[in-house]
Design an enzyme around this catalytic site. Structure first.
Site, PDB file in Angstrom:
ATOM      1  N   GLU A 177     -13.380 -14.239   3.134  1.00 29.70           N
ATOM      2  CA  GLU A 177     -13.030 -14.842   4.418  1.00 29.70           C
ATOM      3  C   GLU A 177     -13.895 -14.256   5.532  1.00 29.70           C
ATOM      4  OE1 GLU A 177      -9.863 -13.264   6.859  1.00 29.70           O
ATOM      5  OE2 GLU A 177      -8.772 -12.828   5.022  1.00 29.70           O
TER       6      GLU A 177
ATOM      7  N   CYS B  37      -6.906 -14.161   2.756  1.00 26.97           N
ATOM      8  CA  CYS B  37      -6.985 -13.251   1.609  1.00 26.97           C
ATOM      9  C   CYS B  37      -6.826 -13.961   0.271  1.00 26.97           C
ATOM     10  CB  CYS B  37      -5.925 -12.160   1.739  1.00 26.97           C
ATOM     11  SG  CYS B  37      -5.950 -11.349   3.328  1.00 26.97           S
TER      12      CYS B  37
ATOM     13  N   HIS C 182      -0.457  -8.680  -3.125  1.00 29.90           N
ATOM     14  CA  HIS C 182      -1.509  -8.569  -2.116  1.00 29.90           C
ATOM     15  C   HIS C 182      -1.058  -7.492  -1.133  1.00 29.90           C
ATOM     16  CE1 HIS C 182      -4.192  -9.177   1.130  1.00 29.90           C
ATOM     17  NE2 HIS C 182      -3.271  -9.678   1.925  1.00 29.90           N
TER      18      HIS C 182
ATOM     19  N   ASN D 187      -6.754  -2.799   3.678  1.00 27.52           N
ATOM     20  CA  ASN D 187      -6.750  -4.209   3.305  1.00 27.52           C
ATOM     21  C   ASN D 187      -8.183  -4.652   3.015  1.00 27.52           C
ATOM     22  OD1 ASN D 187      -6.153  -6.856   2.836  1.00 27.52           O
ATOM     23  ND2 ASN D 187      -5.249  -7.269   4.849  1.00 27.52           N
TER      24      ASN D 187
ATOM     25  N   SER E  77      -3.147 -15.876   4.657  1.00 31.17           N
ATOM     26  CA  SER E  77      -2.542 -16.458   5.857  1.00 31.17           C
ATOM     27  C   SER E  77      -3.006 -17.886   6.071  1.00 31.17           C
ATOM     28  CB  SER E  77      -2.916 -15.617   7.067  1.00 31.17           C
ATOM     29  OG  SER E  77      -2.279 -14.374   6.982  1.00 31.17           O
TER      30      SER E  77
HETATM   31  N1  ACO Z   1       6.723   7.261  12.011  1.00 28.36           N
HETATM   32  C1  ACO Z   1       7.096   6.467  10.970  1.00 28.36           C
HETATM   33  N2  ACO Z   1       7.157   5.116  11.073  1.00 28.36           N
HETATM   34  C2  ACO Z   1       6.818   4.541  12.242  1.00 28.36           C
HETATM   35  C3  ACO Z   1       6.449   5.305  13.365  1.00 28.36           C
HETATM   36  C4  ACO Z   1       6.403   6.728  13.217  1.00 28.36           C
HETATM   37  N3  ACO Z   1       6.036   7.521  14.196  1.00 28.36           N
HETATM   38  N4  ACO Z   1       6.174   4.452  14.375  1.00 28.36           N
HETATM   39  C5  ACO Z   1       6.387   3.212  13.926  1.00 28.36           C
HETATM   40  N5  ACO Z   1       6.774   3.253  12.635  1.00 28.36           N
HETATM   41  C6  ACO Z   1       7.027   2.138  11.718  1.00 28.36           C
HETATM   42  C7  ACO Z   1       7.838   1.024  12.293  1.00 28.36           C
HETATM   43  O1  ACO Z   1       9.219   1.289  12.234  1.00 28.36           O
HETATM   44  C8  ACO Z   1       7.419  -0.109  11.364  1.00 28.36           C
HETATM   45  O2  ACO Z   1       8.049   0.041  10.101  1.00 28.36           O
HETATM   46  P1  ACO Z   1       9.106  -1.040   9.580  1.00 28.36           P
HETATM   47  O3  ACO Z   1       8.343  -2.321   9.446  1.00 28.36           O
HETATM   48  O4  ACO Z   1       9.595  -0.522   8.304  1.00 28.36           O
HETATM   49  O5  ACO Z   1      10.130  -1.091  10.662  1.00 28.36           O
HETATM   50  C9  ACO Z   1       5.938   0.176  11.107  1.00 28.36           C
HETATM   51  O6  ACO Z   1       5.750   1.546  11.445  1.00 28.36           O
HETATM   52  C10 ACO Z   1       4.972  -0.681  11.926  1.00 28.36           C
HETATM   53  O7  ACO Z   1       5.248  -0.515  13.274  1.00 28.36           O
HETATM   54  P2  ACO Z   1       5.553  -1.778  14.233  1.00 28.36           P
HETATM   55  O8  ACO Z   1       5.702  -1.223  15.612  1.00 28.36           O
HETATM   56  O9  ACO Z   1       6.650  -2.589  13.667  1.00 28.36           O
HETATM   57  O10 ACO Z   1       4.319  -2.737  14.101  1.00 28.36           O
HETATM   58  P3  ACO Z   1       2.926  -2.743  14.834  1.00 28.36           P
HETATM   59  O11 ACO Z   1       3.073  -3.328  16.175  1.00 28.36           O
HETATM   60  O12 ACO Z   1       2.282  -1.430  14.744  1.00 28.36           O
HETATM   61  O13 ACO Z   1       2.091  -3.751  13.917  1.00 28.36           O
HETATM   62  C11 ACO Z   1       1.396  -4.946  12.000  1.00 28.36           C
HETATM   63  C12 ACO Z   1       2.100  -3.681  12.506  1.00 28.36           C
HETATM   64  C13 ACO Z   1       2.147  -6.168  12.484  1.00 28.36           C
HETATM   65  C14 ACO Z   1       1.389  -4.900  10.478  1.00 28.36           C
HETATM   66  C15 ACO Z   1      -0.064  -4.946  12.542  1.00 28.36           C
HETATM   67  O14 ACO Z   1      -0.728  -3.835  12.049  1.00 28.36           O
HETATM   68  C16 ACO Z   1      -0.816  -6.207  12.179  1.00 28.36           C
HETATM   69  O15 ACO Z   1      -0.733  -7.203  12.875  1.00 28.36           O
HETATM   70  N6  ACO Z   1      -1.661  -6.173  11.072  1.00 28.36           N
HETATM   71  C17 ACO Z   1      -2.447  -7.325  10.636  1.00 28.36           C
HETATM   72  C18 ACO Z   1      -1.593  -8.447  10.078  1.00 28.36           C
HETATM   73  C19 ACO Z   1      -1.173  -8.227   8.657  1.00 28.36           C
HETATM   74  O16 ACO Z   1      -1.695  -7.399   7.957  1.00 28.36           O
HETATM   75  N7  ACO Z   1      -0.197  -9.024   8.199  1.00 28.36           N
HETATM   76  C20 ACO Z   1       0.234  -8.992   6.813  1.00 28.36           C
HETATM   77  C21 ACO Z   1       0.099 -10.294   6.045  1.00 28.36           C
HETATM   78  S1  ACO Z   1      -1.335 -11.207   6.481  1.00 28.36           S
HETATM   79  C22 ACO Z   1      -2.746 -10.352   5.950  1.00 28.36           C
HETATM   80  O17 ACO Z   1      -2.836  -9.960   4.832  1.00 28.36           O
HETATM   81  C23 ACO Z   1      -3.802 -10.146   6.933  1.00 28.36           C
END
Ligand code: ACO
Length: 470
Positions: A84, A118, A248, A327, A360
């Site tokens: 991709e 992906c 994945h 990833n 996605s």
């Molecule tokens: N210690 C431990 N855990 C923590 C801490 C900390 N200090 N701070 C946050 N966390 C946890 C949160 O509780 C959350 O865990 P949970 O989901 O079990 O509740 C996790 O860390 C992530 O934190 P969030 O604030 O919920 O999310 P964030 O805003 O950081 O974004 C995300 C995470 C959405 C995965 C982002 O990195 C993203 O957009 N990535 C790309 C998209 C993606 O990969 N999507 C997956 C499918 S599509 C694909 O494959 C591309």
């Protein structure tokens, strides 16, 4: 022609030697301690330096696979690439790889690139398997390449990047064969992650939506997978019917949640794989609507907790490379499979692995693999030794987050650019690795290969046919 047990005969992986530790990145980004390592479940992230890209990585992995398994390039009849990462809107990555085959006089090779986030690697793999199983098969091997560089703009998605290329040789009598009848897909139109800005390598991401879409697609595929299995075999399918589940892996936390979701599905279908204690703990969630179940944090926590002992056995062995590399988009699922092969190759005979592929946008498929020890060179033990995962991970160069950010800035300028030369700094590359040397005024890209005998002097030389105009 004999076409029993069509599947993966051989496998190779390449990932860049440059990597950044998630703990260091967390501190650099001002994220709370543990957010990337525990919250996302990631250890380290690989990235391409300015001399590497998806083309150089795929040249490296294909060249190395042919050499390590001693495959004559003339014996490849189909070559499919999943990616991709857009380098050219018309010219496929497959055509760059043709240089390897042209050298041996083989230009009779079907296939081009497949892309949908992906999922492109799975599309490429299914194409090759279908080809070998079809009337069009000419008796030669299929070759699948998954290659991606996952980079995100500054922000919460950035630590979920990574980079790698995987090559898989496809044919009959494979040690990793497809149970082609057990295959279920879920495809739909959503805007969870997409790349509409053609001037940028970065995607537009609705992170939360992408997580929910992933889990909904998983539910739908698993339901249909179970239905198909039950129709054919005449008994219920549950987690107990597969030794491993490989997902994945955009980041490990989502893999943990995915397995818990499969377990919750088994609970809702009243499967015997769910023990009494787990039934009691999940009982209060049995009346949730589908929509409510995706939003319930309590369900997420409870199902992860009751599934944990099975996660450690059936999923954890697949997490090594995705946690260490990040990833790899199309290559992610297959790097997870490679991790199982590497960790468990001597005990996989007769076992089943269920795979879940997600891209996605969205496209997803669940499919089943059956393993047998195989015959050298296409044996599980040889695949594990060619993968050589520990050595490859250990010989990486850890980079400071500042250098990682600097590299991404440079690549932002280089993306879609012409008329530039790279530093040609190959000091971190292993002998045999391909690298980008320049992009000329007509956007033509030129690659060289770091050759073994020249590593002592630190010099590199152009490889025949790969550096015309150089
Ligand atoms: N210690 C431990 N855990 C923590 C801490 C900390 N200090 N701070 C946050 N966390 C946890 C949160 O509780 C959350 O865990 P949970 O989901 O079990 O509740 C996790 O860390 C992530 O934190 P969030 O604030 O919920 O999310 P964030 O805003 O950081 O974004 C995300 C995470 C959405 C995965 C982002 O990195 C993203 O957009 N990535 C790309 C998209 C993606 O990969 N999507 C997956 C499918 S599509 C694909 O494959 C591309």
């Amino acid at each position: 022609m004999d076409r029993k047990d069509v599947g993966i005969l051989a496998m190779g992986i390449y990932f860049p030697p440059s990597c950044v530790q998630q703990e260091a990145l967390e501190a650099h980004d001002g994220a709370s301690k543990g957010k990337y390592t525990i919250g996302l479940g990631q250890d380290c992230m690989a990235f391409c330096s300015e001399v590497e890209d998806v083309i150089s990585m795929s040249l490296t992995v294909v060249n190395s696979l042919l050499k390590k398994y001693n495959i004559d390039p003339k014996l490849i009849g189909r070559l499919e690439v999943g990616s991709e990462t857009v380098i050219d809107k018309s010219k496929s990555i497959k055509t760059w790889l043709m240089q390897i085959f042209e050298e041996s006089g083989n230009t009779d090779i079907e296939g081009v690139d497949s892309s949908n986030a992906c999922y492109g690697g799975t599309a490429a793999l299914l194409n090759c398997v279908n080809w070998v199983e079809s009337n069009s098969w000419d008796g030669r091997y299929g070759l699948v390449v998954c290659t991606d560089s996952a980079v995100y703009a500054e922000g919460p998605a950035r630590p979920t990047g990574g980079a790698a290329a995987i090559a898989m040789l496809i044919g009959p009598n494979a040690p990793i064969s497809f149970e082609s009848k057990y295959r279920a897909s879920h495809m739909a139109h959503v805007y969870d992650f997409y790349k509409p800005d053609l001037a940028s390598e970065y995607p537009v991401v609705d992170g939360k939506l992408s997580q929910t879409c992933y889990l909904m697609a998983l539910d739908s595929c698993y339901r249909q997978f179970c239905n198909k299995y039950e129709k054919i075999v005449g008994k219920q399918f549950s987690i107990s019917d597969a030794e491993y589940f490989v997902f994945h892996s955009p980041y490990n936390k989502l893999v943990q949640k995915s397995f818990a979701r499969v377990y919750y599905n088994d609970f809702m279908r009243n499967c015997s794989s769910v023990d009494d204690d787990a039934k009691e703990k999940l009982q209060s969630f049995s009346n949730l609507t589908g929509e409510e179940s995706y939003q319930s944090r309590d369900l997420e926590k409870a199902s992860q907790q009751v599934a944990k002992h099975l996660y450690d056995i059936k999923v954890q062995p697949s997490t090594l490379l995705p946690k260490q590399i990040g990833n790899m988009y199309t290559a992610s699922l297959y790097a997870a499979l490679a991790s199982v092969l590497y960790n468990k190759h001597d005990s996989l005979n007769g076992q089943r692995i269920v795979m879940f592929s997600y891209g996605s946008g969205l496209t997803s498929t669940m499919f089943s693999l059956r393993l047998n020890n195989g015959q050298h060179p296409f044996s599980l033990s040889n695949i594990a030794s060619v993968l050589d995962v520990t050595e490859k991970l250990q010989s990486r160069h850890e980079t400071l987050p500042e250098k990682f950010v600097e590299t991404l800035k440079l690549m932002e300028h280089r993306y879609g650019a012409k008329d530039f030369e790279t530093s040609r700094d190959t000091s971190q590359l292993q002998p045999g690795t391909f690298y980008l040397t320049k992009v000329d005024s007509m956007y033509r890209r030129f690659y060289s290969q770091k050759l073994a005998e020249e590593t002592c002097s630190g010099k590199t030389k152009c490889c025949n046919g790969f550096a015309n105009g150089h």
